[in-house]
Design a protein around this motif. Structure first.
Motif, PDB file in Angstrom:
ATOM      1  N   ILE A  84       0.712  -1.364   0.123  1.00 37.41           N
ATOM      2  CA  ILE A  84      -0.045   0.002  -0.076  1.00 37.41           C
ATOM      3  C   ILE A  84       0.878   1.457   0.046  1.00 37.41           C
ATOM      4  CG2 ILE A  84      -1.632   1.344   1.244  1.00 37.41           C
ATOM      5  CD1 ILE A  84      -2.701  -1.238   2.521  1.00 37.41           C
ATOM      6  N   ASN A  85       2.097   1.262   1.000  1.00 34.78           N
ATOM      7  CA  ASN A  85       2.660   2.485   0.946  1.00 34.78           C
ATOM      8  C   ASN A  85       3.521   2.908  -0.223  1.00 34.78           C
ATOM      9  OD1 ASN A  85       1.836   2.883   3.881  1.00 34.78           O
ATOM     10  ND2 ASN A  85       3.836   1.574   4.477  1.00 34.78           N
ATOM     11  N   LEU A 125       0.490   4.531  -2.702  1.00 30.85           N
ATOM     12  CA  LEU A 125      -0.244   5.429  -2.118  1.00 30.85           C
ATOM     13  C   LEU A 125       0.734   6.593  -1.600  1.00 30.85           C
ATOM     14  CD1 LEU A 125      -3.353   3.860  -0.650  1.00 30.85           C
ATOM     15  CD2 LEU A 125      -3.013   4.535  -3.009  1.00 30.85           C
ATOM     16  N   GLY A 126       1.888   6.062  -1.379  1.00 32.68           N
ATOM     17  CA  GLY A 126       2.915   7.027  -0.322  1.00 32.68           C
ATOM     18  C   GLY A 126       2.442   7.327   0.911  1.00 32.68           C
ATOM     19  N   THR A 127       1.692   6.114   1.444  1.00 33.23           N
ATOM     20  CA  THR A 127       1.350   6.565   3.134  1.00 33.23           C
ATOM     21  C   THR A 127       2.595   5.680   3.738  1.00 33.23           C
ATOM     22  OG1 THR A 127       0.081   4.133   2.459  1.00 33.23           O
ATOM     23  CG2 THR A 127      -1.098   6.364   2.412  1.00 33.23           C
ATOM     24  N   GLU A 136     -10.498   2.154  -6.550  1.00 32.15           N
ATOM     25  CA  GLU A 136     -10.492   0.853  -6.411  1.00 32.15           C
ATOM     26  C   GLU A 136      -9.763   0.105  -7.352  1.00 32.15           C
ATOM     27  OE1 GLU A 136     -14.037  -2.592  -6.696  1.00 32.15           O
ATOM     28  OE2 GLU A 136     -14.346  -0.504  -6.252  1.00 32.15           O
ATOM     29  N   LYS A 137      -9.958   0.340  -8.655  1.00 33.81           N
ATOM     30  CA  LYS A 137      -9.416  -0.205  -9.821  1.00 33.81           C
ATOM     31  C   LYS A 137      -7.915   0.194 -10.010  1.00 33.81           C
ATOM     32  CE  LYS A 137     -12.932  -0.003 -12.687  1.00 33.81           C
ATOM     33  NZ  LYS A 137     -13.526  -0.134 -13.928  1.00 33.81           N
ATOM     34  N   GLU A 138      -7.724   1.380 -10.091  1.00 32.50           N
ATOM     35  CA  GLU A 138      -6.399   2.190 -10.605  1.00 32.50           C
ATOM     36  C   GLU A 138      -5.372   1.621  -9.265  1.00 32.50           C
ATOM     37  OE1 GLU A 138      -4.236   6.395 -10.767  1.00 32.50           O
ATOM     38  OE2 GLU A 138      -6.319   6.148 -11.186  1.00 32.50           O
ATOM     39  N   HIS A 139      -5.637   2.041  -8.152  1.00 35.08           N
ATOM     40  CA  HIS A 139      -4.711   1.865  -7.069  1.00 35.08           C
ATOM     41  C   HIS A 139      -4.783   0.219  -6.759  1.00 35.08           C
ATOM     42  CE1 HIS A 139      -5.346   6.245  -5.964  1.00 35.08           C
ATOM     43  NE2 HIS A 139      -4.203   6.158  -6.705  1.00 35.08           N
ATOM     44  N   GLY A 140      -5.769  -0.344  -6.652  1.00 31.33           N
ATOM     45  CA  GLY A 140      -5.860  -1.569  -6.388  1.00 31.33           C
ATOM     46  C   GLY A 140      -5.130  -2.663  -7.434  1.00 31.33           C
ATOM     47  N   ARG A 174       2.208  -5.659  -6.242  1.00 25.98           N
ATOM     48  CA  ARG A 174       3.308  -5.584  -5.382  1.00 25.98           C
ATOM     49  C   ARG A 174       2.944  -6.330  -4.217  1.00 25.98           C
ATOM     50  NH1 ARG A 174       2.967  -0.965  -7.879  1.00 25.98           N
ATOM     51  NH2 ARG A 174       4.746   0.078  -8.398  1.00 25.98           N
ATOM     52  N   LEU A 175       1.757  -6.951  -4.221  1.00 27.64           N
ATOM     53  CA  LEU A 175       1.370  -7.696  -2.795  1.00 27.64           C
ATOM     54  C   LEU A 175       2.311  -8.950  -2.616  1.00 27.64           C
ATOM     55  CD1 LEU A 175      -0.989  -7.118  -0.842  1.00 27.64           C
ATOM     56  CD2 LEU A 175      -2.330  -8.864  -2.082  1.00 27.64           C
TER      57      LEU A 175
END
Length: 253
Positions: free
Chosen positions: A154-155, A158-160, A188-192, A198-199
């Motif tokens: 996620i990071n 999303l840069g989180t 949802e689709k773009e970031h997912g 990467r998951l």
């Protein structure tokens, strides 16, 4: 489990898993969830079709078993066409398998057995030689839950600066909203799709007490390929989902 050795599986077989999915993100990106299996070079996962999500039951008054012809008053013909017919077409080739994948949202958790049986009834209309090559599995409560078990993925997108969710992500009531609250611009689709790329699923399944449904899906896939079970994904001792684990007894390799 098959008596065929791992070497034999690698040398003579290339396994093709076809996915039937109910969600838009899954239709576009779900094969990425299986990239660690595909990196072996012995299998591929692809989406065959997006199909409607089945409710637990269409007919409370009459619940009949599906006939071999694939017709039943309890399930509309359009569902039989889109699930059983698509599965049958894919399974006409050697070393092919079909996985029906659906979200098991919080509101349907208490009806999981009924939902499973509805999908399973349709798949059981397949010829006897194909039935054990088809299975039903759930993303609990939805695909986005598993992102939260690997905060690094996620990071990176999303840069989180999140940490892994503490607890079982399959217990998060609404993972999509949970993620949206952490990052309001989540798409949802773009970031997912980028997160799935990467998951690290081995990390997601590293705790033997969590992610029972996802682990059952991976175990079924590994058994179908005749691969020996190992500590990867905690397949040897990790907990499994009570409802879908019954299909592990019938893997036909």
């Amino acid at each position: 489990m098959s008596s065929r050795t791992n070497t034999d599986s690698q040398k003579y077989h290339y396994f093709q898993f076809g996915l039937l999915v109910t969600g838009e993100t899954e239709a576009e990106h779900l094969p990425k969830l299986f990239k660690s299996l595909m990196e072996s070079g012995w299998c591929t996962f692809k989406v065959l079709r997006r199909v409607p999500q089945l409710p637990p039951d269409y007919s409370q008054k009459k619940k009949k078993k599906l006939k071999a012809t694939g017709t039943n008053k309890g399930i509309p013909d359009k569902y039989i066409q889109q699930i059983a017919w698509e599965a049958r077409k894919h399974l006409n080739r050697p070393d092919t398998y079909v996985i029906m994948v659906d979200d098991l949202e919080h509101d349907r958790r208490q009806q999981a057995q009924q939902v499973f049986e509805r999908y399973r009834e349709i798949l059981d209309t397949l010829p006897a030689t194909q039935r054990t090559h088809a299975s039903v599995h759930f993303l609990v409560n939805m695909l986005e839950a598993y992102y939260l078990a690997d905060a690094n993925a996620i990071n990176a997108v999303l840069g989180t600066s999140l940490a892994d969710y503490q607890g079982d992500v399959e217990d998060i009531r609404h993972p999509k909203n949970y993620l949206g609250n952490l990052y309001p611009n989540f798409k949802e689709k773009e970031h997912g799709g980028k997160i799935l790329q990467r998951l690290n699923v081995e990390h997601v399944l590293s705790c033997p007490d969590t992610c029972k449904s996802l682990r059952t899906l991976f175990k079924w896939s590994v058994l179908c390929m005749g691969q020996p079970l190992s500590d990867q994904y905690q397949l040897l001792n990790g907990k499994l989902f009570d409802i879908t684990r019954s299909q592990l007894d019938y893997t036909d390799q």
